[in-house]
Write a protein that holds these residues in place. Structure first.
Motif, PDB file in Angstrom:
ATOM      1  N   GLU A  88      77.399  12.622  84.064  1.00 27.35           N
ATOM      2  CA  GLU A  88      78.358  12.523  82.970  1.00 27.35           C
ATOM      3  C   GLU A  88      79.791  12.823  83.406  1.00 27.35           C
ATOM      4  O   GLU A  88      80.729  12.642  82.641  1.00 27.35           O
ATOM      5  N   VAL A  89      79.977  13.307  84.635  1.00 28.25           N
ATOM      6  CA  VAL A  89      81.291  13.766  85.079  1.00 28.25           C
ATOM      7  C   VAL A  89      81.986  12.696  85.910  1.00 28.25           C
ATOM      8  O   VAL A  89      81.573  12.394  87.035  1.00 28.25           O
ATOM      9  N   SER A  90      83.042  12.157  85.347  1.00 26.74           N
ATOM     10  CA  SER A  90      83.871  11.187  86.058  1.00 26.74           C
ATOM     11  C   SER A  90      84.758  11.912  87.066  1.00 26.74           C
ATOM     12  O   SER A  90      85.216  13.031  86.794  1.00 26.74           O
ATOM     13  N   PRO A  91      85.047  11.291  88.189  1.00 25.66           N
ATOM     14  CA  PRO A  91      85.979  11.919  89.128  1.00 25.66           C
ATOM     15  C   PRO A  91      87.384  12.056  88.534  1.00 25.66           C
ATOM     16  O   PRO A  91      88.201  12.824  89.032  1.00 25.66           O
ATOM     17  N   HIS A  92      87.654  11.338  87.450  1.00 27.72           N
ATOM     18  CA  HIS A  92      88.960  11.428  86.795  1.00 27.72           C
ATOM     19  C   HIS A  92      89.064  12.636  85.867  1.00 27.72           C
ATOM     20  O   HIS A  92      90.159  12.974  85.417  1.00 27.72           O
ATOM     21  N   VAL A 133      89.449  16.146  85.493  1.00 29.08           N
ATOM     22  CA  VAL A 133      89.870  17.240  86.363  1.00 29.08           C
ATOM     23  C   VAL A 133      89.040  18.498  86.122  1.00 29.08           C
ATOM     24  O   VAL A 133      88.521  19.107  87.063  1.00 29.08           O
ATOM     25  N   ARG A 134      88.884  18.906  84.885  1.00 34.43           N
ATOM     26  CA  ARG A 134      88.184  20.161  84.572  1.00 34.43           C
ATOM     27  C   ARG A 134      86.725  20.122  85.009  1.00 34.43           C
ATOM     28  O   ARG A 134      86.237  21.033  85.656  1.00 34.43           O
ATOM     29  N   PHE A 135      86.022  19.080  84.635  1.00 32.07           N
ATOM     30  CA  PHE A 135      84.602  19.055  84.943  1.00 32.07           C
ATOM     31  C   PHE A 135      84.314  18.644  86.385  1.00 32.07           C
ATOM     32  O   PHE A 135      83.243  18.941  86.906  1.00 32.07           O
ATOM     33  N   SER A 136      85.263  18.003  87.050  1.00 30.57           N
ATOM     34  CA  SER A 136      85.094  17.758  88.485  1.00 30.57           C
ATOM     35  C   SER A 136      85.069  19.085  89.243  1.00 30.57           C
ATOM     36  O   SER A 136      84.322  19.249  90.204  1.00 30.57           O
ATOM     37  N   GLU A 137      85.879  20.058  88.770  1.00 27.73           N
ATOM     38  CA  GLU A 137      85.853  21.399  89.360  1.00 27.73           C
ATOM     39  C   GLU A 137      84.495  22.058  89.129  1.00 27.73           C
ATOM     40  O   GLU A 137      83.946  22.697  90.017  1.00 27.73           O
ATOM     41  N   VAL A 138      83.957  21.911  87.920  1.00 28.69           N
ATOM     42  CA  VAL A 138      82.644  22.482  87.595  1.00 28.69           C
ATOM     43  C   VAL A 138      81.575  21.854  88.487  1.00 28.69           C
ATOM     44  O   VAL A 138      80.703  22.546  89.021  1.00 28.69           O
ATOM     45  N   ARG A 139      81.674  20.550  88.662  1.00 27.49           N
ATOM     46  CA  ARG A 139      80.699  19.832  89.507  1.00 27.49           C
ATOM     47  C   ARG A 139      80.701  20.395  90.925  1.00 27.49           C
ATOM     48  O   ARG A 139      79.640  20.581  91.528  1.00 27.49           O
ATOM     49  N   GLN A 140      81.887  20.662  91.461  1.00 26.15           N
ATOM     50  CA  GLN A 140      81.996  21.186  92.821  1.00 26.15           C
ATOM     51  C   GLN A 140      81.361  22.573  92.960  1.00 26.15           C
ATOM     52  O   GLN A 140      80.855  22.918  94.027  1.00 26.15           O
ATOM     53  N   ILE A 190      84.800  18.863  76.541  1.00 28.60           N
ATOM     54  CA  ILE A 190      85.411  20.101  76.044  1.00 28.60           C
ATOM     55  C   ILE A 190      85.129  20.300  74.558  1.00 28.60           C
ATOM     56  O   ILE A 190      84.638  21.334  74.135  1.00 28.60           O
ATOM     57  N   GLY A 191      85.470  19.310  73.728  1.00 34.01           N
ATOM     58  CA  GLY A 191      85.288  19.442  72.286  1.00 34.01           C
ATOM     59  C   GLY A 191      83.823  19.371  71.894  1.00 34.01           C
ATOM     60  O   GLY A 191      83.002  18.755  72.578  1.00 34.01           O
ATOM     61  N   ALA A 192      83.500  19.993  70.762  1.00 34.63           N
ATOM     62  CA  ALA A 192      82.102  20.059  70.318  1.00 34.63           C
ATOM     63  C   ALA A 192      81.531  18.704  69.921  1.00 34.63           C
ATOM     64  O   ALA A 192      80.322  18.503  69.992  1.00 34.63           O
ATOM     65  N   SER A 198      91.789  27.690  73.624  1.00 35.94           N
ATOM     66  CA  SER A 198      92.576  26.520  74.027  1.00 35.94           C
ATOM     67  C   SER A 198      91.705  25.369  74.520  1.00 35.94           C
ATOM     68  O   SER A 198      92.227  24.303  74.864  1.00 35.94           O
ATOM     69  N   GLY A 199      90.400  25.560  74.541  1.00 35.58           N
ATOM     70  CA  GLY A 199      89.474  24.522  74.980  1.00 35.58           C
ATOM     71  C   GLY A 199      88.663  23.996  73.820  1.00 35.58           C
ATOM     72  O   GLY A 199      89.152  23.223  72.997  1.00 35.58           O
ATOM     73  N   VAL A 200      87.416  24.445  73.715  1.00 32.64           N
ATOM     74  CA  VAL A 200      86.495  23.926  72.710  1.00 32.64           C
ATOM     75  C   VAL A 200      87.008  24.152  71.286  1.00 32.64           C
ATOM     76  O   VAL A 200      86.860  23.282  70.421  1.00 32.64           O
ATOM     77  N   VAL A 201      87.622  25.303  71.014  1.00 31.08           N
ATOM     78  CA  VAL A 201      88.070  25.566  69.644  1.00 31.08           C
ATOM     79  C   VAL A 201      89.193  24.601  69.266  1.00 31.08           C
ATOM     80  O   VAL A 201      89.131  23.940  68.223  1.00 31.08           O
ATOM     81  N   LEU A 202      90.211  24.485  70.098  1.00 35.26           N
ATOM     82  CA  LEU A 202      91.327  23.574  69.818  1.00 35.26           C
ATOM     83  C   LEU A 202      90.843  22.132  69.680  1.00 35.26           C
ATOM     84  O   LEU A 202      91.173  21.450  68.700  1.00 35.26           O
ATOM     85  N   SER A 203      90.064  21.664  70.631  1.00 36.65           N
ATOM     86  CA  SER A 203      89.588  20.274  70.588  1.00 36.65           C
ATOM     87  C   SER A 203      88.742  20.011  69.346  1.00 36.65           C
ATOM     88  O   SER A 203      88.845  18.952  68.722  1.00 36.65           O
ATOM     89  N   THR A 204      87.924  20.972  68.975  1.00 34.55           N
ATOM     90  CA  THR A 204      87.040  20.799  67.821  1.00 34.55           C
ATOM     91  C   THR A 204      87.822  20.855  66.518  1.00 34.55           C
ATOM     92  O   THR A 204      87.572  20.058  65.608  1.00 34.55           O
ATOM     93  N   VAL A 205      88.776  21.767  66.416  1.00 34.91           N
ATOM     94  CA  VAL A 205      89.611  21.837  65.206  1.00 34.91           C
ATOM     95  C   VAL A 205      90.319  20.505  64.995  1.00 34.91           C
ATOM     96  O   VAL A 205      90.309  19.952  63.889  1.00 34.91           O
ATOM     97  N   ARG A 206      90.931  19.988  66.026  1.00 35.27           N
ATOM     98  CA  ARG A 206      91.707  18.746  65.887  1.00 35.27           C
ATOM     99  C   ARG A 206      90.837  17.581  65.408  1.00 35.27           C
ATOM    100  O   ARG A 206      91.189  16.879  64.470  1.00 35.27           O
ATOM    101  N   LEU A 207      89.712  17.375  66.044  1.00 35.18           N
ATOM    102  CA  LEU A 207      88.867  16.243  65.672  1.00 35.18           C
ATOM    103  C   LEU A 207      88.187  16.479  64.325  1.00 35.18           C
ATOM    104  O   LEU A 207      88.127  15.574  63.492  1.00 35.18           O
ATOM    105  N   ALA A 208      87.701  17.682  64.085  1.00 33.01           N
ATOM    106  CA  ALA A 208      87.029  17.971  62.810  1.00 33.01           C
ATOM    107  C   ALA A 208      87.989  17.805  61.634  1.00 33.01           C
ATOM    108  O   ALA A 208      87.591  17.326  60.565  1.00 33.01           O
TER     109      ALA A 208
END
Length: 190
Positions: free
Chosen positions: A60-64, A66-73, A104-106, A132-142
């Motif tokens: 699920e992690v694209s090389p594009h 940035v955040r999850f590419s770090e997690v993958r490594q 990031i977002g829920a 600044s991660g999951v909460v912000l992303s989820t608030v905005r979309l919800a």
């Protein structure tokens, strides 16, 4: 004018996973989450846990990304990793719903919307890490999806206290009610 029935509300607890929480000083966060959780259970509100994790090999992690590419490594946040589990002190119950997300977002990369719509949920109470991660992303979309929102300010944490403050005091109030866990718990009994 008749206000109509009270909207069906769910408590949404996000990214409260062992390997994520170890990056945040507790400062009473888990105790406040347990307080909110107990109040939701007393009020018979549905509890939805959101966790982020990936399949072996991180398809699920694209090389594009940035955040999850770090997690993958680092090899973290795999579905099979015990660190990806919800913190054991939070006591997930069989009637709770656990949603796995891949971003990031829920809502992104999960079936959260399907779960909420099937249960007739119109109002969400949010807590989790990071502000600044999951909460912000989820608030905005919800908010864009027309959910009524409450953010439990002291039920969230961020690596940067100033970012947490700005979000909870200046940004979130534009789209959500921002309360402390204590104020929200009190509102349930009133």
């Amino acid at each position: 004018m008749h206000a109509g029935p009270r909207p069906r509300t769910a408590l949404l607890l996000m990214d409260l996973q062992q390997s994520i929480l170890q990056n945040y000083p507790d400062g009473g966060l888990l105790e406040r989450i347990r307080t909110a959780l107990a109040a939701a259970r007393r009020a018979a509100l549905p509890v939805v846990w959101v966790r982020v994790c990936f399949r072996p090999g991180y398809p699920e992690v694209s090389p594009h990304n940035v955040r999850f590419s770090e997690v993958r490594q680092t090899g973290r946040l795999l579905e099979s990793d015990p660190g990806s589990d919800i913190h054991p002190s939070l006591d997930v119950q069989p009637q709770d719903v656990v949603v796995t997300k891949r971003r990031i977002g829920a809502f992104a990369g999960s079936d959260l919307e399907v779960v909420l719509r099937a249960a007739g949920i119109e109002s969400l109470v949010l807590a989790g890490v990071a502000t600044s991660g999951v909460v912000l992303s989820t608030v905005r979309l919800a908010a864009d999806m027309d959910y009524r929102l409450t953010v439990l300010a002291d039920g969230c944490a961020d690596g940067d206290p100033e970012v947490h403050r700005v979000l909870t005091e200046k940004v979130f109030p534009r789209q959500a009610t921002v309360q402390t866990v204590g104020a929200w718990v009190d509102s349930l009994s009133g």
